[in-house]
Design a protein around this motif. Sequence first.
Motif, mmCIF file in Angstrom:
data_model
loop_
_atom_site.group_PDB
_atom_site.id
_atom_site.type_symbol
_atom_site.label_atom_id
_atom_site.label_comp_id
_atom_site.label_asym_id
_atom_site.label_seq_id
_atom_site.Cartn_x
_atom_site.Cartn_y
_atom_site.Cartn_z
ATOM 1 N N ASP B 95 0.815 -1.209 0.000
ATOM 2 C CA ASP B 95 0.000 0.000 0.000
ATOM 3 C C ASP B 95 0.845 1.253 0.000
ATOM 4 N N TYR B 97 3.895 1.758 -1.173
ATOM 5 C CA TYR B 97 4.525 2.036 -2.466
ATOM 6 C C TYR B 97 3.522 2.237 -3.595
ATOM 7 N N TYR B 98 2.399 1.521 -3.559
ATOM 8 C CA TYR B 98 1.438 1.685 -4.653
ATOM 9 C C TYR B 98 0.794 3.060 -4.589
ATOM 10 N N GLU B 99 0.526 3.509 -3.389
ATOM 11 C CA GLU B 99 -0.046 4.846 -3.243
ATOM 12 C C GLU B 99 0.970 5.897 -3.700
ATOM 13 N N GLY B 101 3.152 5.465 -5.912
ATOM 14 C CA GLY B 101 3.125 5.392 -7.370
ATOM 15 C C GLY B 101 2.070 6.304 -7.957
ATOM 16 N N VAL B 102 0.899 6.287 -7.357
ATOM 17 C CA VAL B 102 -0.185 7.159 -7.821
ATOM 18 C C VAL B 102 0.238 8.625 -7.716
ATOM 19 N N GLN B 103 0.829 8.970 -6.575
ATOM 20 C CA GLN B 103 1.229 10.367 -6.361
ATOM 21 C C GLN B 103 2.306 10.803 -7.342
ATOM 22 N N ILE B 105 2.809 9.548 -10.415
ATOM 23 C CA ILE B 105 2.176 9.700 -11.731
ATOM 24 C C ILE B 105 1.461 11.035 -11.816
ATOM 25 N N GLU B 106 0.723 11.377 -10.770
ATOM 26 C CA GLU B 106 -0.064 12.613 -10.794
ATOM 27 C C GLU B 106 0.810 13.860 -10.848
ATOM 28 N N LYS B 150 8.754 0.192 -10.133
ATOM 29 C CA LYS B 150 7.550 -0.609 -10.284
ATOM 30 C C LYS B 150 6.641 -0.042 -11.377
ATOM 31 N N LEU B 151 6.644 1.274 -11.510
ATOM 32 C CA LEU B 151 5.766 1.899 -12.500
ATOM 33 C C LEU B 151 6.181 1.560 -13.930
ATOM 34 N N VAL B 153 6.632 -1.058 -15.409
ATOM 35 C CA VAL B 153 5.939 -2.192 -16.029
ATOM 36 C C VAL B 153 4.661 -1.762 -16.754
ATOM 37 N N MET B 154 4.161 -0.569 -16.447
ATOM 38 C CA MET B 154 2.942 -0.114 -17.101
ATOM 39 C C MET B 154 3.196 0.625 -18.403
ATOM 40 N N ASN B 156 4.624 3.405 -19.478
ATOM 41 C CA ASN B 156 4.479 4.814 -19.803
ATOM 42 C C ASN B 156 5.794 5.539 -19.987
ATOM 43 N N PHE B 158 8.423 5.343 -17.929
ATOM 44 C CA PHE B 158 9.081 5.770 -16.692
ATOM 45 C C PHE B 158 10.512 5.275 -16.665
#
Lengths: 414, 258
Positions: B95, B97-99, B101-103, B105-106, B150-151, B153-154, B156, B158
């Motif tokens: 949680d 690190y994933y959160e 990640g969201v921050q 990206i934003e 981690k990002l 892998v999506m 974009n 990074f």
Amino acid sequence: MDRFSWSNGLLEINETLVIQQRGVRLYDGDDKAKLDLGVTLLSTHRLIWRDIKNHECCIAMPLSQIIFFEEQAAGIGKSAKIVIHLHPVPANKEPGPYQYSKYSYIKLSFKEHGQIEFYRRLTEEMTKKRWENTPVSQPIPTGTGSQAGKTRAVGIVGIERKIEEKRKETDKNISEAFEDLSKLMVKAKEMVELSRSIANKIKDKQGDITEDETIRFKAYLLSMGIANPVTRETHGSGTHYHLQLAKQLGDMLQAPLEERGGMMALTEVYCLVNRARGMEVILRKCTHNCNTTLYFHTTHKHLWLFFFLFPQLLSPEDLVNACKMFESLKLPLRLRVFDSGVMVVQLQSHSEEEMIASALDNVSEKGSLTAEEFAKLLGLSVLLSKERLLLAEKMGHLCRDDSVEGLRFYPNLF
Amino acid sequence: KMRRGVGAGAIAKKKLAEAKYKERGNVLAEDQIVQMSKQLETFKTHLEEFASKHKQEIRKNPQFRVQFQEMCATIGVDPLASGKGFWSEMLGVGDFYYELGVQIIEVCLALKHRNGGLITLDELHQRVLKGRGKYAQEVSQDDLVRAIKKLKVMGNGFGMIPVGGSYLVQSVPAELNMDHTVVLQLAEKKGYVTVSEIKDSLKWEKERACHVLDHLLKEGLAWLDSQAAGEAQYWLPALFSELTSRDVTPEEANQMTP
């Protein structure tokens, strides 16, 4: 500062601690010494200084080096100081932090006060000169720990002991966590080795593994966070968890995708889904905290259902693995990777032809478009607008004009 | 996909093969899978115990997180691979690190119009901290680096580019090769670079320097100040953004060159 020698800070026989003071910074003449804040100790024989954070860094100077000393009052933004004038460096001085100094005086800067008492005690000791009456049995040693055998410490004085104990206790709390962590890792490593053995056997087809057993094995690997390069080729990385996730995404992303012209970058999906899940956590905490406005970005009410079913956040890999299953589950979504590497989730209903036609229409109508302009027209992200234009170009419907002004697309009239 | 043979003959044959196999001291894979299932339950208990004592340590102590991550990497475990993993579920590492990640990206998305998708790790760190608010857990640069890994892998785009002792974080799929990277590193000191500087420092021909600079302009990573005294200057917004006094809106950005 070149009068100081490295020391282990232990007192000699016949040497007594007189006073010590925290929060002292040393000055080489008028310049700040290249040392941090420390504790300064006055004994009957020496002036000792030790770094507060790094206890190995300890220096000392015999009091006999001191010619005279004086107080320097505090000023605005300046701490009170004691200026100590020193005899020249003796020939047999042991190595210290400074090889050479252009100054023949040092300063003690008292950041946490204590200057008055220290000055008084120093005066007393310099008057009594007790070091002359009770010389230490051996020359003051240099270095740290490894030299300890040479000296016989009388015993660490009460105050120093307390400081040491407190440091050990903090270290102990942290080191207990590290110790427990190390033990845990040993057990985890056993799991990794076992899984490797199994993976090798599956690869070599030793034993008769059913589909079911393979799926179970992959779930175990997922729990432990072990990568499974062997089975990935034959069965993919998906597990039941990802299957469930894919189905949920299939439901939940319909409306957001429609709103965004049928396509969303994977990073967009990641943020949308995790923000929705994060909200549940925030709401739980929010009984008395009214800062919920920050989190009301999501516009889709049915996303709220999502987090009741799956309480934790998704990892990027979870998302990718789930999206890879759309096709085999016959869901109306697809994971698509563009040449640039950009990954998107796309609605099946929004076909390729439609997207290309739309791109061509818009470009023709305006004469030419950049990705930014196209994005503004459609209300899409620049990233995805660019991908659509590139796609239309790839199919031969558009051509580009690539200059320093930017990348602009024109209808391909050839 | 292998099928178990059907019929009495096939079963007997199989049992014989298994017996021979076991005789040689080998354990069958399916038996090991059963064994793994049991061991997993035991491990889960140990992890629960660890979590009950030290879960806070992970949340609050960046140094401990580094230690934890490095130990996991050493034994071949990725605690961030899945939200469904034990590490994530019981320790809450996921949680965190994933959160993050969201921050990340934003923040990158919000500034992309200005810096073309390139930002210093320092600035990213500051903005993420600001966005998280006063009462949030401490986040170190190491945490950011791990979240960014981690990002990737999506897809974009990074990535991290080493520059001036730290990193530039790339969040767009712009292709940046060694030449581009080296020019970015050169520009790091002042926030801009000129063709002459590139020629002098890197001993390149003018064409090579211009080619690289043109690419950076096209990708929106560099802006051209052709009115600078002396020679045209190529500014990298990613590097000088701390110096600008106000934020530029997307409209304003479009009006500037490029």
